[in-house]
Design a protein around this motif. Structure first.
Motif, PDB file in Angstrom:
ATOM      1  N   ARG A   2       0.826  -1.197   0.000  1.00 23.17           N
ATOM      2  CA  ARG A   2       0.000   0.000   0.000  1.00 23.17           C
ATOM      3  C   ARG A   2       0.875   1.269   0.000  1.00 23.17           C
ATOM      4  NH1 ARG A   2      -5.398   0.365   0.588  1.00 23.17           N
ATOM      5  NH2 ARG A   2      -6.212   2.262   1.456  1.00 23.17           N
ATOM      6  N   GLY A   3       1.928   1.300   0.753  1.00 24.72           N
ATOM      7  CA  GLY A   3       2.839   2.432   0.804  1.00 24.72           C
ATOM      8  C   GLY A   3       3.555   2.659  -0.513  1.00 24.72           C
ATOM      9  N   LEU A   4       3.803   1.591  -1.265  1.00 26.06           N
ATOM     10  CA  LEU A   4       4.468   1.694  -2.558  1.00 26.06           C
ATOM     11  C   LEU A   4       3.580   2.391  -3.579  1.00 26.06           C
ATOM     12  CD1 LEU A   4       7.061   0.989  -4.035  1.00 26.06           C
ATOM     13  CD2 LEU A   4       6.037  -1.198  -4.669  1.00 26.06           C
ATOM     14  N   LYS A   5       2.271   2.101  -3.560  1.00 20.89           N
ATOM     15  CA  LYS A   5       1.324   2.745  -4.481  1.00 20.89           C
ATOM     16  C   LYS A   5       1.225   4.240  -4.173  1.00 20.89           C
ATOM     17  CE  LYS A   5      -1.776  -1.008  -5.706  1.00 20.89           C
ATOM     18  NZ  LYS A   5      -3.154  -1.469  -5.696  1.00 20.89           N
ATOM     19  N   LYS A   6       1.180   4.559  -2.881  1.00 25.89           N
ATOM     20  CA  LYS A   6       1.089   5.962  -2.483  1.00 25.89           C
ATOM     21  C   LYS A   6       2.353   6.725  -2.894  1.00 25.89           C
ATOM     22  CE  LYS A   6      -0.011   8.797   1.505  1.00 25.89           C
ATOM     23  NZ  LYS A   6      -0.343   8.801   2.925  1.00 25.89           N
ATOM     24  N   GLN A   7       3.503   6.108  -2.703  1.00 26.76           N
ATOM     25  CA  GLN A   7       4.768   6.727  -3.090  1.00 26.76           C
ATOM     26  C   GLN A   7       4.818   6.929  -4.606  1.00 26.76           C
ATOM     27  OE1 GLN A   7       8.204   4.483  -1.946  1.00 26.76           O
ATOM     28  NE2 GLN A   7       9.627   6.109  -2.529  1.00 26.76           N
ATOM     29  N   ARG A   8       4.329   5.969  -5.367  1.00 23.87           N
ATOM     30  CA  ARG A   8       4.320   6.046  -6.830  1.00 23.87           C
ATOM     31  C   ARG A   8       3.422   7.201  -7.308  1.00 23.87           C
ATOM     32  NH1 ARG A   8       7.828   4.650 -10.391  1.00 23.87           N
ATOM     33  NH2 ARG A   8       7.228   2.848 -11.576  1.00 23.87           N
ATOM     34  N   ARG A   9       2.248   7.354  -6.683  1.00 27.43           N
ATOM     35  CA  ARG A   9       1.338   8.451  -7.029  1.00 27.43           C
ATOM     36  C   ARG A   9       2.001   9.803  -6.758  1.00 27.43           C
ATOM     37  NH1 ARG A   9      -3.509   6.777  -3.842  1.00 27.43           N
ATOM     38  NH2 ARG A   9      -3.720   4.713  -4.695  1.00 27.43           N
ATOM     39  N   ILE A  10       2.658   9.928  -5.641  1.00 26.89           N
ATOM     40  CA  ILE A  10       3.325  11.189  -5.307  1.00 26.89           C
ATOM     41  C   ILE A  10       4.427  11.488  -6.320  1.00 26.89           C
ATOM     42  CG2 ILE A  10       4.828  12.298  -3.601  1.00 26.89           C
ATOM     43  CD1 ILE A  10       3.141  10.891  -1.431  1.00 26.89           C
ATOM     44  N   GLN A  11       5.167  10.468  -6.724  1.00 27.85           N
ATOM     45  CA  GLN A  11       6.214  10.667  -7.725  1.00 27.85           C
ATOM     46  C   GLN A  11       5.612  11.137  -9.052  1.00 27.85           C
ATOM     47  OE1 GLN A  11       8.110   6.832  -7.795  1.00 27.85           O
ATOM     48  NE2 GLN A  11       9.665   7.427  -6.255  1.00 27.85           N
TER      49      GLN A  11
END
Length: 154
Positions: A2-11
């Protein structure tokens, strides 16, 4: 996960923002020489622009001011009813260019004389550039063609 998806969206958002800022900056940089501000003769009399600034002037060609010099140099005055600016132009004037008619010129103010690189004239008897109409209305001298030809007192 879940944290990886959020980080990807922010990028993605950051990259999109940087791309948008960069493209806006490039468009502004490319257009810096193509933007010419419009000024009326009254605005030029109040605050003359720098001799290196290219701008547009508009108004009416003053009656009796048109002088043809040697070669293709033409001198005339442009007015908005509040102020008058002398104009010098070397080249061929548009066919519809005449005294007491609307015009717009692009050029620079050199020693109090507007040295035009381009002159545009109205294209029919009722046309006048929007900037010129606005400047003449501010001075209180603009009268629309229909007002001149409207029947009175019926």
């Amino acid at each position: 996960m879940r944290g990886l998806k959020k980080q990807r969206r922010i990028q993605i958002i950051v990259v999109a923002f940087v791309a948008l800022a960069l493209s806006t900056g490039l468009v502004g940089y490319a257009m810096r020489d193509g933007i010419n501000f419009f000024r009326s003769p009254s605005q030029i009399a109040e605050a003359p622009p720098a001799p290196t600034e290219t701008f547009r002037i508009g108004g009416l060609v003053e009656a009796g001011s048109l002088q043809r010099g040697q070669g293709e140099t033409i001198r005339f005055n442009v007015t908005d009813g509040g102020a008058t600016v002398p104009v010098s132009f070397t080249g061929v004037l548009p066919d519809l260019f005449a005294e007491n008619q609307g015009m717009i010129g692009t050029g620079q103010l050199v020693d109090g004389v507007f040295v035009a690189k381009e002159i545009l004239a109205k294209h029919d008897e009722s046309y006048m550039p929007k900037e010129v109409v606005d400047a003449l209305k501010e001075q209180g001298v603009y009268r629309h063609m229909e007002e001149d030809t409207a029947p009175s007192g019926t």
